[in-house]
Design an enzyme around this catalytic site. Structure first.
Site, PDB file in Angstrom:
ATOM      1  CE  LYS A  35      -2.275   1.915   3.522  1.00 40.18           C
ATOM      2  NZ  LYS A  35      -2.229   3.402   3.342  1.00 40.18           N
ATOM      3  CG  ASP A  62      -4.997   4.579   0.992  1.00 34.19           C
ATOM      4  OD1 ASP A  62      -6.095   4.987   0.576  1.00 34.19           O
ATOM      5  OD2 ASP A  62      -4.714   4.481   2.200  1.00 34.19           O
ATOM      6  CE  LYS A  64      -7.031   7.193   3.671  1.00 35.44           C
ATOM      7  NZ  LYS A  64      -5.718   6.566   3.444  1.00 35.44           N
ATOM      8  CG  ASP A  67     -10.824  18.683  -5.826  1.00 33.11           C
ATOM      9  OD1 ASP A  67     -11.707  19.541  -6.078  1.00 33.11           O
ATOM     10  OD2 ASP A  67      -9.633  18.971  -5.654  1.00 33.11           O
ATOM     11  CB  THR A 126      -9.282   3.128  11.532  1.00 29.35           C
ATOM     12  OG1 THR A 126      -8.036   3.393  10.869  1.00 29.35           O
ATOM     13  CG2 THR A 126     -10.069   2.109  10.715  1.00 29.35           C
ATOM     14  NE  ARG A 218       1.568   3.722  12.683  1.00 25.17           N
ATOM     15  CZ  ARG A 218       0.771   4.662  13.176  1.00 25.17           C
ATOM     16  NH1 ARG A 218       1.271   5.626  13.935  1.00 25.17           N
ATOM     17  NH2 ARG A 218      -0.521   4.647  12.931  1.00 25.17           N
TER      18      ARG A 218
END
Length: 240
Positions: A35, A62, A64, A67, A126, A218
């Site tokens: 990703k 990714d 996102k 607009d 999240t 992470r």
């Protein structure tokens, strides 16, 4: 149920750091989906996508997008040419924007002779909990209700699925078809720090809740041995 290999968030600042992580994951089965998010893409551009694909990885780009419909459609047209497997757009932009995104993505992929990527709608990040959603975003009710509304809209437009917390997967299944995808970030193995995530689950919980794919960053990329951390999470998710 369609289930994908875990997606590893390559959230680093430079191409050199990303390539070092790619080296960690080369040759694994199942191979992770990498990703690539805003930080890395803004720093390295399409080159990092090409490098990931050259090394045999499927790419979840990714970015996102959010607009006006015309801008999103034109941006998706460009992204569709890159040969990525997954792309994201914010559901909060509305059905017209989602339709423009889908049309642009389809057209770009077709022009480049690439398979059409899965287009996923971001529901609620999240890092958002009910207090933030109610008090700061001004959206009333529980998070699950908002996520359901976004998922229904995304499916009606023709998107492949949504990005959501695994905690909302069952609620989404109540209002969408069986082939609608639920990709779930906020994955933390038992004992791992939550960081800035609020709606989190473990890899095995995500499996049990019916997620089609998980995103984990992470706990893998900052582990002493990222390759081993990925393998453990993959086993937990794929086998439940």
């Amino acid at each position: 149920m369609q289930r994908f290999a875990p997606m590893v968030a390559i959230d680093v600042a430079t191409q050199a750091e990303a390539l070092a992580l790619f080296d960690q994951f080369t040759g694994l089965t199942p191979a992770p989906i990498v990703k690539l998010g805003m930080e890395l893409y803004y720093a390295a551009g399409p080159t990092i996508v090409k490098e990931a694909r050259r090394r045999g990885f499927a790419v979840f780009l990714d970015l996102k997008l959010y607009d006006i419909p015309n801008t999103v459609g034109r941006a998706m047209h460009a992204l569709g040419k890159l040969g990525v497997s997954f792309v994201t757009v914010h559901a909060a932009g509305g059905s017209e924007m989602l339709q423009a995104a889908l049309t642009g993505l389809q057209t770009g992929a077709k022009e480049a002779g690439q398979p059409q990527p899965y287009l996923l709608a971001i529901t609620e990040l999240t890092s958002i909990d009910q207090r933030i959603m109610n008090e700061e975003q001004g959206i009333p009710g529980p998070v699950a209700a908002t996520v359901q509304r976004y998922a229904r809209m995304a499916e009606q437009v023709g998107l492949a699925g949504v990005v959501c917390s695994a905690q909302e997967v069952q609620a989404i299944r109540e209002v969408t078809g069986e082939h609608f995808l639920c990709v779930t970030p906020g994955i933390r193995p038992v004992g791992a720090a939550k960081g800035d995530q609020k709606r989190v689950v473990t890899p095995s919980q995500a499996h049990q809740l019916g997620a089609n794919a998980i995103v984990c960053g992470r706990p893998i990329t900052q582990a002493p041995v990222p390759r081993a951390a990925y393998q453990q999470i993959a086993v937990e998710f794929m086998e439940g």
